[in-house]
Structures are given as structure tokens and as C-alpha cells.
Design a protein around this motif. Structure first.
Motif, PDB file in Angstrom:
ATOM      1  N   ASP A 133       1.006  -1.619  -0.092  1.00 38.33           N
ATOM      2  CA  ASP A 133      -0.003   0.014   0.290  1.00 38.33           C
ATOM      3  C   ASP A 133       1.343   1.179  -0.403  1.00 38.33           C
ATOM      4  N   ILE A 134       0.164   2.884  -0.739  1.00 38.08           N
ATOM      5  CA  ILE A 134       0.726   3.690  -0.283  1.00 38.08           C
ATOM      6  C   ILE A 134      -0.163   4.539  -0.969  1.00 38.08           C
ATOM      7  N   VAL A 135      -0.286   4.670   0.587  1.00 38.77           N
ATOM      8  CA  VAL A 135      -1.549   6.039   1.013  1.00 38.77           C
ATOM      9  C   VAL A 135      -0.988   7.361   1.643  1.00 38.77           C
ATOM     10  N   THR A 136      -1.320   8.190   1.279  1.00 37.28           N
ATOM     11  CA  THR A 136      -1.020  10.023   0.687  1.00 37.28           C
ATOM     12  C   THR A 136      -2.052  10.610   1.334  1.00 37.28           C
ATOM     13  N   VAL A 137      -1.886  11.191   2.243  1.00 39.68           N
ATOM     14  CA  VAL A 137      -2.690  11.968   3.452  1.00 39.68           C
ATOM     15  C   VAL A 137      -2.842  13.582   2.415  1.00 39.68           C
ATOM     16  N   THR A 138      -4.115  13.832   1.525  1.00 40.58           N
ATOM     17  CA  THR A 138      -4.030  15.064   0.926  1.00 40.58           C
ATOM     18  C   THR A 138      -5.208  15.852   1.790  1.00 40.58           C
ATOM     19  N   SER A 139      -5.968  16.419   1.122  1.00 47.13           N
ATOM     20  CA  SER A 139      -6.979  17.218   1.960  1.00 47.13           C
ATOM     21  C   SER A 139      -7.957  17.654   1.439  1.00 47.13           C
ATOM     22  N   ILE A 140      -9.177  17.186   1.463  1.00 49.30           N
ATOM     23  CA  ILE A 140     -10.447  18.745   0.415  1.00 49.30           C
ATOM     24  C   ILE A 140     -10.271  20.008  -0.318  1.00 49.30           C
ATOM     25  N   ALA A 141      -9.196  20.253   0.128  1.00 47.31           N
ATOM     26  CA  ALA A 141      -7.977  21.729  -0.635  1.00 47.31           C
ATOM     27  C   ALA A 141      -7.608  21.426  -1.966  1.00 47.31           C
ATOM     28  N   ALA A 230      -6.885  -7.342   1.023  1.00 51.31           N
ATOM     29  CA  ALA A 230      -6.463  -7.117  -0.432  1.00 51.31           C
ATOM     30  C   ALA A 230      -6.425  -6.851  -1.720  1.00 51.31           C
ATOM     31  N   HIS A 231      -8.005  -7.023  -2.164  1.00 51.65           N
ATOM     32  CA  HIS A 231      -9.245  -6.666  -3.119  1.00 51.65           C
ATOM     33  C   HIS A 231      -9.384  -5.288  -3.303  1.00 51.65           C
ATOM     34  N   VAL A 232      -9.177  -5.224  -2.665  1.00 52.12           N
ATOM     35  CA  VAL A 232     -10.028  -3.872  -1.445  1.00 52.12           C
ATOM     36  C   VAL A 232      -9.824  -2.475  -1.970  1.00 52.12           C
ATOM     37  N   ASN A 233     -10.398  -1.634  -2.931  1.00 47.14           N
ATOM     38  CA  ASN A 233      -8.577  -0.746  -2.903  1.00 47.14           C
ATOM     39  C   ASN A 233      -9.365   0.580  -3.102  1.00 47.14           C
ATOM     40  N   LEU A 234      -9.303   1.055  -1.521  1.00 48.58           N
ATOM     41  CA  LEU A 234      -9.974   2.595  -1.051  1.00 48.58           C
ATOM     42  C   LEU A 234      -9.862   3.616  -2.305  1.00 48.58           C
ATOM     43  N   ASP A 235      -9.378   4.045  -3.411  1.00 49.08           N
ATOM     44  CA  ASP A 235      -9.046   5.358  -4.006  1.00 49.08           C
ATOM     45  C   ASP A 235      -9.074   6.309  -3.201  1.00 49.08           C
ATOM     46  N   LEU A 236     -10.016   6.861  -2.979  1.00 49.58           N
ATOM     47  CA  LEU A 236     -10.389   8.188  -2.412  1.00 49.58           C
ATOM     48  C   LEU A 236     -11.104   8.295  -1.323  1.00 49.58           C
ATOM     49  N   ILE A 237     -10.928   8.952  -0.141  1.00 44.72           N
ATOM     50  CA  ILE A 237     -11.957   8.938   1.324  1.00 44.72           C
ATOM     51  C   ILE A 237     -11.655  10.569   1.451  1.00 44.72           C
TER      52      ILE A 237
END
Length: 261
Positions: A133-141, A230-237
Motif C-alpha cells: 500500500d501507498i497511502v497519501t494524506v492530501t486534503s479537501i483543499a 487485499a482486493h479492495v482499494n479505497l482509491d479516494l476517501i
């Protein structure tokens, strides 16, 4: 399966520290990364996490972290959490140095860490199978612009685009690319950094807002996404407090039901 290892950046406070704590509670090996050695040492003593002091705007530091991780053992996940905002000035009047810093920490640091750790994630997958997994915390901004957000909007929009392209590039590999875009999160340092240490200005956005998100709320979202099958990807939360409809639409005071009629 052996214990899984995750690398969390921006680990010295706020969302990063909360994410380290929660992953450790869930039984993960964790490497917390940040600039402040004293805070990392305290976090290590509290949680049992490994820690590494690095400034992610410096390529030499990222290379040293990569080399440390290569010796430490398998890496299964990366959480790109380090980031921040600087100022609320207009595009016309804002300082170019503030913009440069925001791009360095919100965009280029994510690129550096992703480039450095992808070979390690692939090495783990080749040896152990499973997924990474590569997770990046962005923002609603990074999805909705707002007045005063020029540099931060631009940086987070860029980080969002980086994740979108990375997901396309990694298609066909068992590597999930997850973006977590929080709204208003009340942490001890975000506003202080944005307003140059001015505690009054830092506190003002949260005044009379019912239950802004906490660092723990976002940490729970991150860990939950990584621990999906593993087969489930939450692309954008996207995660916001109920009081916030958009960056510029915020209810203050008690939330009440509208009268009928």
C-alpha cells in the motif's frame, strides 16, 4: 504471515503520531519518520515503534532512510502524511518562499518517498506475496479551492494528481494507491505552522465549530483502508466533520434541525 511493517511520515505530531499509535495497537511494526528527534524518541518510548529522523525535503535524508529500511526488513506499506500550509494571503500577495515550501513538503516529498520505497515494496511482494500500500494524506483543499488557499490548494491539487497518475502507472501490480483527503482537523500544530506561531490566528478557524475532526479520526480512516481485504482499494476517501460542507461552508454553533414549513 509475519508481522507487517508500515512507514509513516510526519510522525512527530498530529495525524502522523496518531497513525503510528494505532498501527502499533493493531500489531504492526512501524517506522515513524520526522524531523524532530526528541519527539520521535518520545513516540518510540511510548509505542515501541522504530523511528528515523529525516527532512523529506532533502534527497540525502530520504536516501539514508531508504538504506536503513532496506537493512531493517520487509516494508509492506507507506503512509505519506508529512505536509502543511503556510499563510492565507492572496495569489497576488503571497510569498513565493511559502509556495516553494508547500510544494516541497506536500508534493516533492511524496514523490521522493514513493520513488525511494517502491523498490522495497516490490522486494517484499516478490519474497512474501500479498499486497502493498501507498497511502497519501492530501486534503479537501486538493479538490475544492477556497479564498486564501492559493499555494496550499495548488500543492494539494498536485498531490492528488500525483496519486491519480501513480495508480494508473501501477495498474497490474498488487500495490494499492490510496488517497485520504481530510477536511477540518484540529491538531496542535497545523494552524501554528500556517500562521507563523500566532496562537490566536491558529485557533480562530475552529472557534464554535462542533466536533472538528481529530487526528485519531483520520488515523482510524488510514489504518482501516490499509487493513481492507487485499482486493479492495479505497482509491479516494474524503473525511470531514458534519459541520463542514466544504472548505468555505462551515456551520458554527450547535447543529439543529430546521423547522418544518
Amino acid at each position: 504471515m509475519s508481522t507487517r511493517r508500515v512507514v509513516v511520515t510526519g510522525a512527530s505530531s498530529g495525524i502522523g503520531a496518531a497513525t503510528v499509535r494505532l498501527f502499533r495497537q493493531r500489531g504492526w511494526d512501524v517506522v515513524g519518520v520526522a524531523r524532530r528527534s526528541d519527539r520521535l524518541a518520545a513516540l518510540a518510548a511510548e509505542t515501541g515503534a522504530d523511528v528515523f529522523t529525516a527532512d523529506l525535503t532533502r534527497q540525502d535524508d530520504v536516501d539514508a532512510l531508504r538504506d536503513y529500511l532496506a537493512v531493517l526488513g520487509p516494508v509492506h506499506a507507506l503512509v505519506n502524511n508529512a505536509g502543511g500550509a503556510m499563510g492565507l494571503d492572496s495569489v497576488e500577495d503571497s510569498a513565493i518562499d511559502d509556495w516553494a515550501w508547500m510544494f516541497e513538503i506536500n508534493v516533492l516529498a511524496v514523490k521522493r518517498m514513493t520513488s525511494a520505497l517502491l523498490p522495497l515494496l516490490r522486494r517484499t511482494l516478490a519474497a512474501d506475496g500479498g499486497s502493498a500500500d501507498i497511502v497519501t494524506v492530501t486534503s479537501i483543499a486538493g479538490h475544492v479551492a477556497y479564498l486564501g488557499g492559493g499555494g496550499y490548494n495548488a500543492a494539494k491539487f498536485a498531490a492528488h494528481a500525483l496519486m491519480e497518475v501513480l495508480r494508473l502507472e501501477l495498474n497490474g501490480e498488487p500495490i494499492r494507491v490510496i488517497e485520504v483527503a481530510p477536511g477540518m482537523v484540529k491538531t496542535e500544530e497545523f494552524g501554528l505552522v500556517r500562521f507563523g506561531g500566532d496562537a490566536v490566528k491558529a485557533a480562530a478557524p475552529y472557534e464554535n465549530v462542533l466536533n472538528p475532526l481529530s487526528a485519531e479520526d483520520v488515523a482510524e480512516t488510514i489504518v482501516s483502508a490499509v487493513e481492507r481485504p487485499a482486493h479492495v482499494n479505497l482509491d479516494l476517501i474524503t473525511i470531514k466533520p458534519v459541520a463542514q460542507a466544504a472548505p468555505s461552508r462551515l456551520a458554527r454553533g450547535e447543529l439543529t434541525v430546521r423547522a418544518e414549513g
